[in-house]
Design a protein around this motif. Structure first.
Motif, PDB file in Angstrom:
ATOM      1  N   PHE A  98       5.322  -0.682   8.046  1.00  0.00           N
ATOM      2  CA  PHE A  98       5.745   0.533   7.079  1.00  0.00           C
ATOM      3  C   PHE A  98       7.338   0.697   6.996  1.00  0.00           C
ATOM      4  O   PHE A  98       7.941   0.460   7.896  1.00  0.00           O
ATOM      5  N   GLY A  99       7.584   1.422   5.706  1.00  0.00           N
ATOM      6  CA  GLY A  99       8.649   2.025   5.655  1.00  0.00           C
ATOM      7  C   GLY A  99       8.888   3.163   6.466  1.00  0.00           C
ATOM      8  O   GLY A  99       7.939   3.674   7.154  1.00  0.00           O
ATOM      9  N   GLN A 100      10.178   3.876   6.091  1.00  0.00           N
ATOM     10  CA  GLN A 100      10.519   5.111   6.880  1.00  0.00           C
ATOM     11  C   GLN A 100       9.863   6.287   6.421  1.00  0.00           C
ATOM     12  O   GLN A 100       9.660   7.346   6.905  1.00  0.00           O
ATOM     13  N   GLY A 101       9.363   5.987   4.977  1.00  0.00           N
ATOM     14  CA  GLY A 101       8.634   7.198   4.425  1.00  0.00           C
ATOM     15  C   GLY A 101       9.595   8.149   3.651  1.00  0.00           C
ATOM     16  O   GLY A 101      11.072   8.148   3.869  1.00  0.00           O
ATOM     17  N   LEU A 144       1.017  -1.147  -0.059  1.00  0.00           N
ATOM     18  CA  LEU A 144       0.031   0.085   0.017  1.00  0.00           C
ATOM     19  C   LEU A 144       0.730   1.340  -0.169  1.00  0.00           C
ATOM     20  O   LEU A 144       2.056   1.239   0.695  1.00  0.00           O
ATOM     21  N   GLN A 201       1.003  11.451   3.413  1.00  0.00           N
ATOM     22  CA  GLN A 201       0.728  12.178   4.650  1.00  0.00           C
ATOM     23  C   GLN A 201       1.347  13.532   4.664  1.00  0.00           C
ATOM     24  O   GLN A 201       2.572  13.859   4.378  1.00  0.00           O
ATOM     25  N   LEU A 217       4.368   7.206   2.294  1.00  0.00           N
ATOM     26  CA  LEU A 217       4.600   5.899   3.175  1.00  0.00           C
ATOM     27  C   LEU A 217       4.227   4.719   2.456  1.00  0.00           C
ATOM     28  O   LEU A 217       3.337   4.970   1.685  1.00  0.00           O
ATOM     29  N   PRO A 268      -2.324  10.091   7.187  1.00  0.00           N
ATOM     30  CA  PRO A 268      -2.121   9.222   6.075  1.00  0.00           C
ATOM     31  C   PRO A 268      -3.203   8.986   5.373  1.00  0.00           C
ATOM     32  O   PRO A 268      -4.258   8.565   5.887  1.00  0.00           O
ATOM     33  N   ILE A 301       4.917  13.590   3.121  1.00  0.00           N
ATOM     34  CA  ILE A 301       5.505  12.470   3.188  1.00  0.00           C
ATOM     35  C   ILE A 301       5.004  11.104   2.516  1.00  0.00           C
ATOM     36  O   ILE A 301       3.892  10.950   2.706  1.00  0.00           O
ATOM     37  N   LEU A 344       0.221  -4.479   9.071  1.00  0.00           N
ATOM     38  CA  LEU A 344       1.046  -3.503   8.045  1.00  0.00           C
ATOM     39  C   LEU A 344       2.393  -3.288   8.697  1.00  0.00           C
ATOM     40  O   LEU A 344       2.574  -2.842   9.839  1.00  0.00           O
ATOM     41  N   TYR A 375       0.692   5.341   0.950  1.00  0.00           N
ATOM     42  CA  TYR A 375      -0.071   6.579   1.717  1.00  0.00           C
ATOM     43  C   TYR A 375       0.410   7.649   1.335  1.00  0.00           C
ATOM     44  O   TYR A 375       1.833   7.741   1.396  1.00  0.00           O
ATOM     45  N   GLU A 413       1.314  -5.402   3.722  1.00  0.00           N
ATOM     46  CA  GLU A 413       0.502  -6.247   4.243  1.00  0.00           C
ATOM     47  C   GLU A 413       1.066  -7.655   4.452  1.00  0.00           C
ATOM     48  O   GLU A 413       1.245  -8.440   3.500  1.00  0.00           O
TER      49      GLU A 413
END
Lengths: 112, 114
Positions: free
Chosen positions: B104-107, B34, B38, B88, B43, B86, B102, B36, B92
């Motif tokens: 998440f990466g660091q963005g 996914l 932000q 993101l 987000p 940002i 989920l 996102y 999943e």
């Protein structure tokens, strides 16, 4: 309007105090999540709940506690045991069978 | 250990430029990826990708997934100052105890200058 609300928007706390962050959703979602966001570290999972009266620890649960007495509500308590609580806290919800999570506007907590 | 890595971590461009954001992952039990956006608070969902090679498109934004090489890219063409945010990436990767997990990466922080 369906969505997720968080309150307060900003919160200041003195060291040694517990504080509770509110999260409410009217999307009829079963699952709810709490994340912490620090600069440069993305989102890290604190706690999650898939059903009322049940919740599980995420990756960084130490110093936090939650409850899930109603489907719509998932409050997070930041306790004095949390060593570095200053951060941006995001609440999210989803239906159980789909990965897409919907986020609230967040609470920025600052410990003085 | 499951992980999601985004690059670059930050990016500054001028309006009208095209940007490509990267997301690589190593997870067990992959279900979807996914993206996102932000902008200061919540987000907002952009795309969900589950199949390799099928581009998802929304206006000037597009994204594609490569499940063999374990990465995804997010493209933004003709950037505007409103694209500053940002971005993101999240994967999943459900476990037996958490069907909606989920990671998440660091963005990637994108700044678009006028």
């Amino acid at each position: 309007d369906g969505g997720i609300t968080q309150s307060p928007k900003y919160l200041f706390r003195k060291e040694g105090q517990n504080v509770t962050l509110s999260c409410e959703q009217n999307l009829n979602h079963d699952a709810m999540y709490w994340y912490r966001q620090d600069p440069g570290q993305g989102l890290r999972l604190i706690y999650y709940s898939q059903i009322v009266n049940d919740f599980q620890k995420g990756d960084i649960a130490e110093g936090y506690s939650v409850s899930r007495e109603k489907k719509e509500s998932f409050p997070l308590t930041v306790t004095s045991a949390q060593k570095n609580p200053t951060a941006f806290y995001l609440c999210a919800s989803s239906i159980l069978t789909r990965g897409e999570q919907f986020f609230g506007p967040g609470t920025r907590l600052t410990v003085l | 250990e499951d992980k999601v890595v985004q690059s670059p971590l930050s990016l500054v461009v001028h309006e009208g430029d095209t940007v490509t954001l990267n997301c690589s992952y190593e997870v067990t039990n992959f279900r979807s990826l996914l993206w996102y956006k932000q902008e200061k608070k919540a987000p907002t969902f952009l795309f969900m990708l589950t199949s390799s090679g099928i581009e998802k498109k929304s206006g000037r934004l597009s994204s594609i997934l490569d499940k063999k090489e374990l990465f995804s890219i997010l493209n933004i063409t003709a950037t505007q100052t409103g694209d500053s945010a940002i971005y993101l990436c999240a994967v999943e990767a459900p476990s037996s105890s958490n069907t909606g997990k989920l990671i998440f990466g660091q963005g990637t922080t994108l700044q678009v200058k006028p």
